[in-house]
Design an enzyme around this catalytic site. Structure first.
Site, PDB file in Angstrom:
ATOM      1  N   LYS A  36      -0.157  -1.099  -4.012  1.00 36.50           N
ATOM      2  CA  LYS A  36       0.179  -2.512  -4.176  1.00 36.50           C
ATOM      3  C   LYS A  36      -1.023  -3.423  -3.951  1.00 36.50           C
ATOM      4  O   LYS A  36      -1.221  -4.392  -4.694  1.00 36.50           O
ATOM      5  CB  LYS A  36       1.308  -2.906  -3.215  1.00 36.50           C
ATOM      6  CG  LYS A  36       2.640  -2.215  -3.485  1.00 36.50           C
ATOM      7  CD  LYS A  36       3.752  -2.779  -2.631  1.00 36.50           C
ATOM      8  CE  LYS A  36       3.502  -2.623  -1.129  1.00 36.50           C
ATOM      9  NZ  LYS A  36       3.396  -1.208  -0.712  1.00 36.50           N
ATOM     10  N   ARG A  73      -6.942   8.942   1.895  1.00 34.64           N
ATOM     11  CA  ARG A  73      -7.511   7.696   2.407  1.00 34.64           C
ATOM     12  C   ARG A  73      -7.844   7.820   3.885  1.00 34.64           C
ATOM     13  O   ARG A  73      -8.864   7.304   4.349  1.00 34.64           O
ATOM     14  CB  ARG A  73      -6.527   6.538   2.187  1.00 34.64           C
ATOM     15  CG  ARG A  73      -7.111   5.181   2.561  1.00 34.64           C
ATOM     16  CD  ARG A  73      -6.166   4.058   2.214  1.00 34.64           C
ATOM     17  NE  ARG A  73      -5.032   4.010   3.134  1.00 34.64           N
ATOM     18  CZ  ARG A  73      -4.050   3.122   3.044  1.00 34.64           C
ATOM     19  NH1 ARG A  73      -4.034   2.236   2.053  1.00 34.64           N
ATOM     20  NH2 ARG A  73      -3.057   3.129   3.918  1.00 34.64           N
ATOM     21  N   ARG A 109       6.961   6.193   7.884  1.00 32.98           N
ATOM     22  CA  ARG A 109       6.878   4.903   7.195  1.00 32.98           C
ATOM     23  C   ARG A 109       7.658   4.934   5.883  1.00 32.98           C
ATOM     24  O   ARG A 109       8.309   3.952   5.506  1.00 32.98           O
ATOM     25  CB  ARG A 109       5.413   4.539   6.937  1.00 32.98           C
ATOM     26  CG  ARG A 109       4.649   4.163   8.186  1.00 32.98           C
ATOM     27  CD  ARG A 109       3.156   4.167   7.965  1.00 32.98           C
ATOM     28  NE  ARG A 109       2.730   3.181   6.982  1.00 32.98           N
ATOM     29  CZ  ARG A 109       1.557   3.201   6.374  1.00 32.98           C
ATOM     30  NH1 ARG A 109       0.692   4.188   6.620  1.00 32.98           N
ATOM     31  NH2 ARG A 109       1.234   2.258   5.513  1.00 32.98           N
ATOM     32  N   ARG A 133      10.340  -7.633   3.057  1.00 31.29           N
ATOM     33  CA  ARG A 133      10.518  -6.185   3.143  1.00 31.29           C
ATOM     34  C   ARG A 133      11.871  -5.819   3.741  1.00 31.29           C
ATOM     35  O   ARG A 133      12.170  -4.631   3.896  1.00 31.29           O
ATOM     36  CB  ARG A 133       9.397  -5.553   3.976  1.00 31.29           C
ATOM     37  CG  ARG A 133       9.301  -6.097   5.372  1.00 31.29           C
ATOM     38  CD  ARG A 133       8.280  -5.325   6.215  1.00 31.29           C
ATOM     39  NE  ARG A 133       8.104  -5.927   7.523  1.00 31.29           N
ATOM     40  CZ  ARG A 133       8.972  -5.824   8.513  1.00 31.29           C
ATOM     41  NH1 ARG A 133      10.092  -5.152   8.351  1.00 31.29           N
ATOM     42  NH2 ARG A 133       8.734  -6.409   9.674  1.00 31.29           N
TER      43      ARG A 133
END
Length: 199
Positions: free
Chosen positions: A13, A127, A144, A88
């Site tokens: 995103k 990452r 998550r 969210r």
């Protein structure tokens, strides 16, 4: 142009928000950027935010709402914005609706970035290796993802019911995903107000 990007952690995103905002010449409002700035400056809020991020938990609504709503009221977003990371939760949808209504606005389009959980895990572990991020272990990533599915994914149905949702495959090279987003916005946005992305 007022839009929202929605999708799980690791969907890309942030990268796509920058590209789309530049093309449409609008400001990006990213809760991640707001949080990271506070963490880096070690503000009282930043220290609280870091505790949640290090556990792989979402930052509570009350720590998020005021920052984002204040940003939406600033002059540089009066002609448009791209939200990344907010709302969210369903209560935050209602908070955003009320704020935009007070400003005489509403969302034009919501772009859902769709990606398989295993691909998210692969991306975020890479990452973590590249950047040494303390919050990106596989257990934390999957936690998550579970929180996203429980708290944020229900927003997809809300915006679909309003007729402003478009879904985009977020797998593959960044450039391909960007083009898919532009293609989806062409139908959704040009049909609504005739606007096109800048060259």
């Amino acid at each position: 142009m007022r839009m929202l990007l929605i999708g799980p952690p690791g969907a890309g995103k942030g990268t796509q928000a920058e590209r789309v905002a530049k093309a449409y010449q609008i400001q990006t409002i990213s809760t991640g950027d707001i949080f990271r700035a506070n963490v880096a400056q070690e503000t009282p809020l930043g220290l609280q935010v870091k505790e949640y991020l290090d556990r792989g938990a979402y930052v509570p609504d009350e720590l998020t709402n005021a920052m984002v709503l204040d940003r939406l009221a600033q002059d540089d977003v009066s002609s448009g914005f791209l939200l990344d990371g907010f709302p969210r939760t369903l209560p935050q949808v209602h908070t955003l609706d009320a704020c935009l209504a007070e400003l005489g606005n509403e969302l034009d389009v919501v772009v859902q970035m769709v990606i398989e959980p295993d691909e998210v895990v692969r991306r975020l572990l890479k990452r973590a290796a590249d950047q040494g991020r303390s919050d990106d272990t596989e257990d934390v990533i999957r936690r998550r993802l579970g929180i996203y599915q429980e708290q944020t994914h229900p927003l997809v149905a809300v915006y679909a019911e309003r007729g402003i949702l478009v879904s985009v495959d977020a797998a593959g090279p960044m450039e391909d995903v960007t083009q898919r987003i532009f293609d989806a916005l062409d139908g959704a946005v040009i049909g609504a107000d005739g606007s096109e992305p800048a060259a």
